[in-house]
Scaffold this motif. Structure first.
Motif, short mmCIF file in Angstrom:
data_model
loop_
_atom_site.label_atom_id
_atom_site.label_comp_id
_atom_site.label_asym_id
_atom_site.label_seq_id
_atom_site.Cartn_x
_atom_site.Cartn_y
_atom_site.Cartn_z
N PRO A 182 -2.59 1.72 -4.04
CA PRO A 182 -3.42 1.56 -2.84
C PRO A 182 -4.73 2.34 -2.89
O PRO A 182 -5.53 2.27 -1.96
N SER A 183 -4.97 3.06 -3.96
CA SER A 183 -6.12 3.97 -4.00
C SER A 183 -7.47 3.29 -3.78
O SER A 183 -8.37 3.93 -3.21
N PRO A 184 -7.69 2.00 -4.18
CA PRO A 184 -9.01 1.41 -3.95
C PRO A 184 -9.43 1.35 -2.48
O PRO A 184 -10.62 1.22 -2.19
N MET A 185 -8.47 1.44 -1.55
CA MET A 185 -8.81 1.34 -0.13
C MET A 185 -8.82 2.68 0.60
O MET A 185 -9.22 2.74 1.78
N LEU A 186 -8.43 3.76 -0.05
CA LEU A 186 -8.22 5.01 0.68
C LEU A 186 -9.51 5.59 1.27
O LEU A 186 -9.53 6.07 2.41
N ASN A 206 -1.74 0.88 10.79
CA ASN A 206 -0.81 -0.11 10.25
C ASN A 206 -0.97 -0.26 8.74
O ASN A 206 0.00 -0.50 8.02
N HIS A 207 -2.19 -0.14 8.26
CA HIS A 207 -2.44 -0.19 6.81
C HIS A 207 -1.72 0.98 6.13
O HIS A 207 -1.03 0.79 5.12
N LEU A 208 -1.87 2.18 6.69
CA LEU A 208 -1.20 3.34 6.11
C LEU A 208 0.32 3.21 6.18
O LEU A 208 1.03 3.62 5.27
N ASN A 209 0.81 2.64 7.27
CA ASN A 209 2.26 2.43 7.38
C ASN A 209 2.75 1.47 6.30
O ASN A 209 3.85 1.64 5.76
N ASP A 210 1.94 0.45 5.98
CA ASP A 210 2.28 -0.42 4.85
C ASP A 210 2.37 0.38 3.56
O ASP A 210 3.32 0.24 2.79
N ILE A 211 1.38 1.23 3.31
CA ILE A 211 1.38 2.03 2.10
C ILE A 211 2.60 2.94 2.04
O ILE A 211 3.19 3.16 0.97
N ALA A 212 3.00 3.47 3.20
CA ALA A 212 4.13 4.41 3.25
C ALA A 212 5.43 3.78 2.77
O ALA A 212 6.33 4.50 2.30
N LYS A 213 5.53 2.48 2.86
CA LYS A 213 6.77 1.82 2.42
C LYS A 213 6.96 1.91 0.92
O LYS A 213 8.09 1.81 0.42
N ASP A 214 5.85 2.05 0.17
CA ASP A 214 5.92 2.13 -1.29
C ASP A 214 5.49 3.49 -1.83
O ASP A 214 5.88 3.86 -2.93
N HIS A 215 4.70 4.24 -1.06
CA HIS A 215 4.18 5.53 -1.50
C HIS A 215 4.32 6.55 -0.37
O HIS A 215 3.32 7.04 0.17
N PRO A 216 5.56 6.88 0.02
CA PRO A 216 5.76 7.75 1.18
C PRO A 216 5.14 9.13 1.01
O PRO A 216 4.57 9.67 1.96
N ASP A 217 5.21 9.71 -0.18
CA ASP A 217 4.66 11.05 -0.37
C ASP A 217 3.14 11.04 -0.23
O ASP A 217 2.55 11.99 0.30
N LEU A 218 2.49 9.98 -0.68
CA LEU A 218 1.03 9.87 -0.55
C LEU A 218 0.62 9.85 0.91
O LEU A 218 -0.32 10.56 1.31
N VAL A 219 1.28 9.04 1.72
CA VAL A 219 0.91 8.94 3.14
C VAL A 219 1.23 10.24 3.87
O VAL A 219 0.47 10.67 4.74
N ALA A 220 2.33 10.89 3.51
CA ALA A 220 2.64 12.19 4.11
C ALA A 220 1.55 13.20 3.80
O ALA A 220 1.15 14.00 4.66
#
Length: 374
Positions: A182-186, A206-220
């Motif tokens: 997801p890094s291209p959009m951060l 909502n975009h970040l919540n999508d990312i959290a489903k696959d990269h939970p540590d990144l969103v945290a």
């Protein structure tokens, strides 16, 4: 309640043909309506959209410049930034979706012209579903165009930047490359996090919540960074973005909100009855006893472990309460949870369990028997 599919109705077909007719020599408006309307009844919403889009593609000019001139001419005009519902003056709302789909399916050979028209359509409904094929085709090229809209004066266009690029947008084509990375959009999401429009900020969440489903540590990690010196609006955004992580009890996400491992005596969940009849309520209570020397914030959820057809148990987390527990305080809490028919779950007679989850920590489950399921 009227079926959702009727958002694309015979009247939408009629209006579409009526608004198309002035721009196409020899176009038979009545034949367009008569051909499509009888086919609607058996089709779901997205199928209705696809049916109209396919017919529009068949009758519109093939040259993009002329095709997009006509599609723009069919849009409802803006009046001081406000767009009305579809009418004889133009299309808006759900009626726009077949138009955006024409672009998303058949416009992939000209990114600039096609994405430009989708940008112009989005404030009449949304173009979030139809920018996605461009991202799938050539992510770098599509994002270069789309992310440049982050400073656009129209909130609908700014929202399209975050919503159209969501990795797992419901109803939309999954963007597998952005799911994986997801890094291209951060940086763009960071640009939009303090947008003046809540409509845009909620899309970022909502975009970040999508990312959290696959990269939970990144969103945290992002949550911890974004909460530093955050306004109330940004804090609300981050909390919504972390809703899945908080529900799952992700330690770093909880810590970002000051929710640390609880300092309490091991709580015992007391059931009013060890047997529950289907259609009635599971009643339980718990005493929380603080062992801390200072006040502590607690998010208290409960988890019901429902019996499945194969005999295994499936967890479902339910929100309960957020409390501030003073040093040494004992807090009594009680709850009723109705176990009744719902469309999203099949119940089975037999042993089920309930447990507590406090600040992400799970405590021992207590068993109860469900009876009366037929």
């Amino acid at each position: 309640m009227e079926p959702f599919k009727n958002a694309i109705s015979p009247e939408v077909v009629r209006l579409t043909g009526h608004l198309l007719a002035p721009h196409l020599d020899g176009f038979d408006e009545q034949a367009f309506t008569d051909k499509l309307v009888p086919l609607l009844d058996t089709l779901a919403l997205k199928e209705r959209v696809g049916l109209i889009a396919e017919e529009l593609h068949a009758v519109l000019p093939k040259a993009y410049s002329e095709r997009y001139r006509i599609l723009r001419a069919m849009l409802h005009p803006e009046v001081q930034g406000i767009v009305s519902e579809s009418s004889e003056h133009g299309l808006s709302g759900w009626a726009i979706w077949p138009l955006t789909q024409v672009v998303g399916i058949y416009g992939l050979d000209d990114f600039d012209a096609s994405l430009s028209v989708l940008r112009d359509m989005t404030n009449r409904f949304t173009a979030e579903f139809d920018v996605r094929p461009f991202i799938v085709r050539n992510q770098e090229k599509a994002l270069e165009i789309i992310t440049a809209w982050a400073n656009h004066p129209d909130e609908h266009v700014r929202r399209l930047v975050s919503e159209g690029t969501r990795p797992r947008l419901p109803w939309g084509v999954q963007l597998k490359a952005l799911v994986a990375d997801p890094s291209p959009m951060l940086e763009t999401l960071k640009m939009l996090r303090d947008d003046s429009s809540e409509y845009v900020r909620r899309s970022v969440a909502n975009h970040l919540n999508d990312i959290a489903k696959d990269h939970p540590d990144l969103v945290a990690k992002i949550a911890g960074e974004w909460l530093q010196g955050a306004s109330k609006e940004r804090e609300k955004l981050v909390r919504h973005a972390c809703r899945t992580l908080i529900k799952q009890g992700h330690p770093e996400a909880l810590a970002a909100f000051g929710l640390l491992p609880p300092e309490i005596e091991v709580p015992v969940t007391n059931l009013k009855s060890s047997s529950v009849v289907f259609g009635e309520a599971l009643e339980f209570d718990v005493a929380l006893r603080s062992t801390a020397a200072k006040s502590q914030s607690m998010v208290i959820d409960y988890v019901i472990h429902f019996l499945k057809a194969n005999g295994s148990l499936s967890q479902k987390v339910f929100k309960w309460s957020k409390v501030e527990l003073a040093a040494g305080e004992v807090r009594q809490m009680s709850r009723k949870h109705a176990i009744k028919p719902i469309t999203t779950r099949v119940y089975y007679n037999g042993a089920q369990k309930i447990s507590l989850r406090i600040n992400g920590r799970d405590y021992d489950a207590v068993e109860f028997e469900l009876t009366g399921v037929t």
